[in-house]
Design a protein around this motif. Structure first.
Motif, short mmCIF file in Angstrom:
data_model
loop_
_atom_site.label_atom_id
_atom_site.label_comp_id
_atom_site.label_asym_id
_atom_site.label_seq_id
_atom_site.Cartn_x
_atom_site.Cartn_y
_atom_site.Cartn_z
N HIS A 47 0.73 1.19 -5.17
CA HIS A 47 1.40 1.62 -4.00
C HIS A 47 2.83 1.45 -4.07
CE1 HIS A 47 2.82 -2.58 -3.56
NE2 HIS A 47 2.03 -3.04 -3.87
N GLU A 52 3.40 1.82 0.53
CA GLU A 52 2.72 2.92 0.84
C GLU A 52 1.87 3.61 -0.11
OE1 GLU A 52 5.37 4.71 4.10
OE2 GLU A 52 6.48 5.09 2.10
N TYR A 53 0.63 4.09 0.47
CA TYR A 53 -0.43 4.57 -0.41
C TYR A 53 -0.56 6.09 -0.44
CZ TYR A 53 -1.58 -0.43 -0.37
OH TYR A 53 -1.83 -1.71 -0.45
N GLN A 58 -1.47 9.22 2.15
CA GLN A 58 -0.53 9.57 3.41
C GLN A 58 -0.16 10.81 3.21
OE1 GLN A 58 1.82 5.30 3.39
NE2 GLN A 58 2.62 6.79 4.94
N GLN A 117 9.07 7.44 -3.75
CA GLN A 117 10.02 7.07 -2.73
C GLN A 117 10.49 8.20 -2.04
OE1 GLN A 117 9.75 5.64 -5.83
NE2 GLN A 117 10.25 3.48 -5.89
#
Ligand code: MN
Length: 326
Positions: A141, A145-146, A149, A115
Motif C-alpha cells: 500500500h 491506499e491499495y 482503486q 502518491q
C-alpha cells in the motif's frame, strides 16, 4: 569420496533481489534496522553493494542475473507526493547506472511514486523505454491506499501497454489488527506481510482490474503469498457476501492467467509442489530475496526439489527470461 561427478548448478535469474541507498536507510522504519545486530551487520555489508560480495554470491549459486529493486518500504513510505516523484526518479536513475555498468549481471524493477498515479505511470514508461528497466516493484500500500482503486488504474494501463510486469512486494499492514495484538512479530514477515499482500491481491482481482487489463501481469513473491493453497476455496465462496461483482472469470482463473509467483524467501518443497499443481510450472520463478534470505539455503532447496530437469530450468531461468523479454 564419491566417483559421481557433482551435478552442475542450474543457471538462474532471480527477481526479488534488493538494494538500499543511503537516503532510504535514513527512514525510521528502514527494514534493515529491524533485524538483530549480527544479521543486520551482515545485511548492511551487502544491500548497498554491487561489485564484490553480491557478485561472489551470485557466481557461487549459479545466478546469472539479479533483477534489482529498492527494498521495502522504499518510495511507498514517503508522505509528500512531490518528494515521492523526485525520489523515485533519482532512485531509478541510480538503478539504471548499476545495470549499465554490468548489464550481463543486473537488471532492475523501477520504483513508482504511486502518491501521484499519473506521474507513476509516466515514470514507469520512462524507466522502461529510456532507462531499460524491466517493470516495477511496488511495496504494498501507498500511505494506506491499495492498487485496486480506480485512481491507480492508469499505472496498470501503462504497464499492460508496455508489456511489463508489476511486482507486488509485501509491506506491513496499515492498521494493527485486533487478532495480532500483543504479538508484534505476527504483523511482520512471519505472517502479517503475507496476509496483507494476499488480501491486496484479492482486492485487485475482485475490482475487475484484470477484466479491464487482461494482459496485465502481477508478480507475487513468497510462493504466491499463500494464494496457491486457497484456489478451490476462493472459487467456491467468492459469491458469499457480495454478489454484484460481475467478473468475467473466477478468482482462480485470474490467479492462473494474470499472476506469476516467485519462490523468494520460501525454501519449502511442499509449498513448491502445491504451487506447481495449483498454477503450473510456467508461472513459477525462482528468486532468493537477497540479502534477507540465505542464498545457499535457497539454492540447495531449488536444486534438490523434486522437479524434472526441464521444469527446474523453466523455474530457474526460462520463465523469467520470457516474462522480462531478456
Ligand atoms: Mn523482499
Amino acid at each position: 569420496m564419491s566417483y559421481l561427478t557433482p551435478k552442475p548448478l542450474t543457471p538462474k535469474i532471480t527477481l526479488e533481489e534488493h538494494f538500499l541507498t543511503e537516503y532510504f536507510n535514513k527512514f525510521e522504519d528502514s527494514i534493515v534496522k529491524s533485524f538483530r545486530p549480527n544479521f543486520r551487520h551482515w545485511m548492511e555489508d551487502r544491500i548497498g553493494e554491487f561489485t564484490e560480495k553480491r557478485l561472489e554470491s551470485m557466481d557461487e549459486h549459479g545466478i546469472e542475473l539479479q533483477v534489482l529493486s529498492l527494498t521495502v518500504p522504499g518510495i511507498q513510505a514517503i508522505k509528500d507526493a512531490n518528494e515521492a516523484v523526485y525520489q523515485a526518479k533519482s532512485v531509478n536513475d541510480f538503478l539504471a547506472e548499476i545495470t549499465y555498468k554490468n548489464p550481463d549481471r543486473f537488471a532492475g524493477f523501477a520504483s513508482l511514486p504511486c502518491q501521484n498515479p499519473q506521474e507513476a505511470a509516466d515514470e514507469l514508461e520512462r524507466a522502461v523505454t529510456q532507462l531499460g528497466l524491466k517493470g516495477a516493484l511496488i511495496n504494498g500500500h501507498t500511505n494506506g491506499e491499495y492498487l485496486d482503486q480506480q485512481k491507480f488504474w492508469c499505472i496498470w494501463e501503462r504497464a499492460e501497454s508496455l508489456g511489463v510486469p508489476i511486482y507486488l512486494h509485501p509491506n506491513s499492514p496499515v492498521d494493527q489488527w485486533k487478532v495480532m495484538e500483543g504479538y508484534p512479530e505476527l504483523t511482520k514477515a512471519m505472517w502479517g506481510w503475507g496476509v496483507e499482500t494476499a488480501t491486496h491481491t484479492l482486492r485487485i482481482i475482485l475490482s475487475g482490474l484484470f477484466d479491464r487489463f487482461p494482459k496485465s501481469t502481477l508478480v507475487l513473491g513468497h510462493m504466491g503469498e499463500t494464494l496457491p493453497f486457497t484456489l478451490q476455496r476462493l472459487d467456491d465462496r467468492f459469491g458469499v457476501g457480495a454478489d454484484n461483482r460481475n467478473l468475467e472469470k473466477t478468482p482462480s482463473q485470474y490467479i492462473r492467467e494474470n499472476i506469476m509467483v516467485t519462490t523468494s524467501g520460501v525454501c519449502s518443497p511442499e509449498a513448491l509442489l502445491c504451487t506447481q499443481l495449483a498454477v503450473g510450472t510456467d508461472r513459477i520463478m525462482f528468486s532468493i530475496d537477497y540479502p534477507y534470505q540465505c542464498p545457499e539455503e535457497a539454492t540447495k532447496f531449488i536444486e534438490s526439489a523434486p522437479l524434472s530437469p526441464s521444469d527446474l530450468r523453466k523455474i530457474c531461468y526460462e520463465n523469467a527470461k520470457k516474462l522480462l523479454s531478456l
